[in-house]
Every structure is written in C-alpha cells, then in structure tokens.
Design a protein around this motif. Sequence first.
Motif, short mmCIF file in Angstrom:
data_model
loop_
_atom_site.label_atom_id
_atom_site.label_comp_id
_atom_site.label_asym_id
_atom_site.label_seq_id
_atom_site.Cartn_x
_atom_site.Cartn_y
_atom_site.Cartn_z
N ILE A 312 1.09 -1.07 -0.09
CA ILE A 312 -0.28 0.05 -0.01
C ILE A 312 1.02 1.11 -0.01
O ILE A 312 1.77 1.37 0.99
N LEU A 314 0.67 4.97 0.95
CA LEU A 314 -0.22 5.95 1.38
C LEU A 314 0.41 7.38 1.20
O LEU A 314 1.62 7.52 1.37
N THR A 319 -4.99 9.41 1.58
CA THR A 319 -5.23 8.54 0.52
C THR A 319 -4.27 7.22 0.22
O THR A 319 -3.23 7.60 0.40
N SER A 320 -5.04 6.30 -0.11
CA SER A 320 -4.12 4.83 -0.43
C SER A 320 -4.20 4.27 -1.53
O SER A 320 -5.44 4.28 -2.17
N LEU A 322 -3.39 0.86 -3.80
CA LEU A 322 -3.08 -0.59 -3.64
C LEU A 322 -1.85 -0.78 -4.91
O LEU A 322 -2.23 -0.47 -6.04
N ASP A 373 -9.46 -3.08 3.39
CA ASP A 373 -10.12 -1.91 3.61
C ASP A 373 -9.89 -1.47 5.23
O ASP A 373 -9.78 -0.05 5.34
N THR A 376 -6.38 0.20 5.12
CA THR A 376 -6.29 1.51 4.41
C THR A 376 -7.03 2.61 5.25
O THR A 376 -6.63 3.42 5.48
#
Length: 415
Positions: A312, A314, A319-320, A322, A373, A376
């Motif tokens: 991930i 960041l 906001t993240s 993938l 989810d 994140t």
Amino acid sequence: MTVPGIDYAALFAATPSPYLVLDPDLVIVEVNQAYLEATQRTRDNLIGQLVFDAFPDNPADPDADGVRNLGASLHRVLTSRTPDTMALQRYDIPVMSRPGSFEERWWSPINTPILGPDGNVHWIIHRVEDVTAFVQSRAGGNDTHFLSALTERETLEAELYARARELQLLNEELRLAHTRERQVAVALQEAMLQAPDLARHDNVAVRYLPATGSLNVCGDWYDLVDLHDGRFAVAVGDVVGHGLEAAAVMGMLRSALSAAIRALERPAQALEVLGLYSRSVEGALNTTVAKALVDPTSRLIIYSSAGHPPPILLSSDGTSTLLDQATDPPLAVRPQHVPRPQASATYCSGDTLVLYTDGLIERRYEDIYAGIDRLTEALGQCGDLAPELLADSLLARLGLAGGGRDDIALVVVRL
C-alpha cells in the motif's frame, strides 16, 4: 450490555458456583460467597493476594501439580484471549485453623478471559466445581468388590473420570512439547530476521509478531537490502507451514531473495530466480512474496508480487493506493518457468510504503478485501505518525498489538 435495575455486584456475590476474579498479574481482585465457602476462606484472606500465594501446592504431596497446571491454563488464557477448560485437578487447600495442614480437594475448573476495549485481557474469571466427594467415593475403583457394587451409571462415571485424568496428562505432555518447539522456532526465526542494512534507515520500521496460542508460527519474514546510488529494496514473505520446518524454509528463501536482488536489482527477475530455487526446496510450495525497489532519485517504486497481498502506498493527504498491478501466482505453483510481471508507481516526499503479510488483514469467515479496507482506513487515521509509532498504532488499531491467530510481518517505509 447492562440491564437497568439489576445489581450485578449482588448477582455475582449470590452466584451458586464458586468464582474468583484475577487481574492479568494473577492477583485476586474479587471473590463470591460460594468460593469462600468452598475454600473455607474469608475475603480478607484472599483479596490482593497472588493466587498461588493464597493457594500453594501441598508440600506433603510430592506429586502435587496444581500450581503448575493452573498456571499453565491461566497463561494460555492471557496469550490466546480465549477460555481454557482444565481436566479434573487435585489441588489441596490450606486449612486455616491448622497452619501448615492441607485438605485433599478435587476441582473441575474453567478459566475465562474478560477483554477490555483494547482487546487485551483485563480480568480472568476462575470458576470451579468441587468434585472431591465424587472422586473420593471412587477411590477404591480398582477393588473387585467395589466395582461389582457399582451401578452401570457409576461404572461409566468412574471410567470417564479415569480417561479424563489420562487425557489431562497426555495434553500436558503435548503442550510442553509444543511450547519447546515453539520457543526454538521463534528464536530461530528472530535470529534469521536480522537485516544489517536496516540500521542505516531511520525512515523504516519493521515488526514481526508470532501467532499467539497457535502452531502457525515462523513462516513470515521481512527484509531490507541497500543497493547502489541510494536505492534500496524491501520485501515480505509468507511460507506455508509452521514450526521449525517453516522457519528453516523461510531462512533459505529469504537468503536467496536477498542475494538475487543484489545481483539483478529488478524485483521481477529476483522473484523469477527465487521461484526457480523454490522448486528444489521442500516446503516452499505456495510461498507468497512481495518485493519493492525504492529509487529516491526518480521517486519511483518498482514492484512485483508472487501471490502476496498488495503493498500500500499512502499519500501524505491520507489516501491509499494498492500496488496490485504486478501480481502473479505463489512460488513453485507453475510447472513451467514464466517471467514474472513488474510495475511501477511514483511517489512524493512524505508518502509511506507499507508491506505486510496476511496475518495483519485476514480474519476467519471474512473476505480478504474487507481486511485490506480495514488496513487502509487505519492508515488514513494515523498515517502522519513517524514509522515506529505508525507501526505500533496500526497493530493496536487492528487489535493485534499482542499478536493474532497467524504470524504478522510488517514493514513501514517513510519515503
């Protein structure tokens, strides 16, 4: 949930089964009347005492194992955070009117954790049933005349009691053997997770947490390797299996990948080499790995994954993203060699790269993307913390500060 109008303190005090409440240090903090009557004690005798000071082993019984068995059960409750039911246990109690004297007692105990909002054990309820009369009535169970006088139900009860004691001894032997293997495996795992280059990166935090209350330990790993021109590579992996075997396989694959990235400097090619090598390593089948190369000059992350949960990225705005554009099957799955995919992503100064193993996100009966989810979301809440604090905060927010059902490896890189 509490029901208005119910006096829970009075309810606990009047409960007919004997109850003792312990804190995580195994100090007695509460006791009900039934327990006081069963042990012939008073509240002043018990409150504030370590449970094993209040109830030591009978020094006149060389085979006394009450303290050891109860201590092992309470430790399992603290580590697994689940109830633990003990087999019938002889645990003599001191006779308060005759200092130094003990009275033979047999108990059927169960220990239940009470979890706090942080998911850790805040109290343990120790519930017992006094079965001394039953056991003593069967004391002559090996006598022929005694057996002939037993009813069919009594005979069955006596046999069940005998089997329970045998099962308790066998379970204790298995637990001790498991504990020894686990200690050796975890020590081996931690020794092999040394990453010398990590000392030069105060922008990187790593964590390894072995599974709690489970055999599923020592398959996960992390690594960091410095390359030339300021570039460096990070990786996490997960070997299928547990114990010493998984730790040994982990060590071989980790070392091979560390050598491969140094020679090839491309994540996809390094994973190709690791995939070829893994075919000759028993126990390496279905190992998953994620590898990422960070280039600070071009602010580029080049990555490849062999069946592993996606890293991930960041952003500093919370906001993240993938990194899931270069995913391939786990190691040694394909019968023929196929080139591994590779992708790249740009980053900005202050962004954070997170690599992890599935123990951080997976929950039983839950889709893996629900776990991603959840991760994140947690990152968005604490992503501005420094890497070391961020790693600890993530584990705490996900309820894994003390470990989980599976191994966890975590790498946090502040870019």
